[in-house]
Scaffold this active site. Structure first.
Site, PDB file in Angstrom:
ATOM      1  N   GLU A   1      12.295  45.082 135.279  1.00 60.55           N
ATOM      2  CA  GLU A   1      13.480  45.363 136.090  1.00 60.55           C
ATOM      3  C   GLU A   1      13.187  46.523 137.039  1.00 60.55           C
ATOM      4  O   GLU A   1      12.392  47.413 136.722  1.00 60.55           O
ATOM      5  CB  GLU A   1      14.642  45.721 135.169  1.00 60.55           C
ATOM      6  CG  GLU A   1      15.947  46.040 135.871  1.00 60.55           C
ATOM      7  CD  GLU A   1      17.017  46.543 134.929  1.00 60.55           C
ATOM      8  OE1 GLU A   1      18.194  46.400 135.260  1.00 60.55           O
ATOM      9  OE2 GLU A   1      16.660  47.099 133.855  1.00 60.55           O
TER      10      GLU A   1
ATOM     11  N   LYS B   1      22.185  39.941 137.386  1.00 64.08           N
ATOM     12  CA  LYS B   1      22.550  40.583 136.125  1.00 64.08           C
ATOM     13  C   LYS B   1      24.057  40.559 135.883  1.00 64.08           C
ATOM     14  O   LYS B   1      24.845  41.039 136.714  1.00 64.08           O
ATOM     15  CB  LYS B   1      22.031  42.020 136.138  1.00 64.08           C
ATOM     16  CG  LYS B   1      22.147  42.766 134.816  1.00 64.08           C
ATOM     17  CD  LYS B   1      21.487  44.130 134.959  1.00 64.08           C
ATOM     18  CE  LYS B   1      21.481  44.909 133.665  1.00 64.08           C
ATOM     19  NZ  LYS B   1      20.835  46.240 133.847  1.00 64.08           N
TER      20      LYS B   1
ATOM     21  N   CYS C   1      17.515  43.189 131.096  1.00 61.38           N
ATOM     22  CA  CYS C   1      17.755  44.445 130.401  1.00 61.38           C
ATOM     23  C   CYS C   1      19.003  44.478 129.508  1.00 61.38           C
ATOM     24  O   CYS C   1      18.993  43.934 128.408  1.00 61.38           O
ATOM     25  CB  CYS C   1      17.803  45.584 131.422  1.00 61.38           C
ATOM     26  SG  CYS C   1      17.535  47.230 130.707  1.00 61.38           S
TER      27      CYS C   1
END
Length: 208
Positions: free
Chosen positions: A42, A113, A154
């Site tokens: 990321e 995300k 993440c």
């Protein structure tokens, strides 16, 4: 069918020029070139919450970086998971976007995300990802030569129901590019990766 996956572990700074040079050096590594899939972490090209730096990346570095990755993928016949880079929206905010490039150098899938990292770890350590980013709205999977890839980024790792949904969409393995903090990573990173793998019966490729 066998698959060779390379997970690139790197620490990115807020300066795209430094990160670009580091990535370029990594791409020249013979071991990476012989992979089927290369996974990057990321925020690989810029790690910053400063809006002016994020805008500068979009304006000055986005296309240059994408061209580098496309050429690498095509010339080495390898798939590349771009862990995440900022993608600017019309409303001036950004999406934290992961992009999948195929062995012909073409973008075949992306994922924005969904779970933004807004966390207060202490009075001195806190993160407000939603300050600059909007959350994504869809789940992303893509059929590859070796199986179906489920995409995440993440903090998504902490939401098991998301990975169950990816499995229901056909995922056989997951990519989890991350920029985990030292504090939370030391305590939870490997444990959560193992949990998502065990409960779903899937392989997990985690570049951080």
């Amino acid at each position: 069918m066998k698959i060779k996956v390379s997970c690139v572990q790197m620490t990115s700074s807020k300066y795209p020029v430094k990160n670009y040079k580091k990535i370029l050096k990594i791409l020249e590594n013979g071991k990476i070139k012989n992979s089927n899939l290369v996974c990057f972490p990321e925020c690989m090209m810029i790690f910053s919450d400063e809006v002016n730096l994020l805008n500068n990346f979009v304006e000055q570095w986005y296309e240059k970086f994408m061209t580098l990755i496309r050429r690498f993928a095509k010339s080495n016949k390898v798939f590349v998971s771009i862990g995440s880079i900022p993608f600017k929206k019309k409303n001036k905010k950004f999406l934290n976007r992961s992009i999948l490039i195929n062995s012909m150098g073409r973008e075949i899938c992306h994922y924005d995300k969904k779970h933004l990292f807004d966390v207060y770890l202490s009075d001195k350590e806190f993160y407000l990802e939603s300050k600059n980013y909007d959350k994504g709205k869809t789940f992303s999977t893509k059929q590859l030569p070796w199986g179906n890839l489920g995409m995440s980024i993440c903090y998504d790792l902490r939401f098991p129901e998301m990975f169950r949904k990816l499995v229901r969409k056909g995922a056989n393995f997951f990519v989890v590019p991350a920029a985990f903090t030292y504090t939370t990573g030391k305590a939870h990173w490997e444990t959560l990766l193992r949990a998502r793998a065990i409960e779903n019966g899937c392989f997990v490729f985690a570049a951080a």
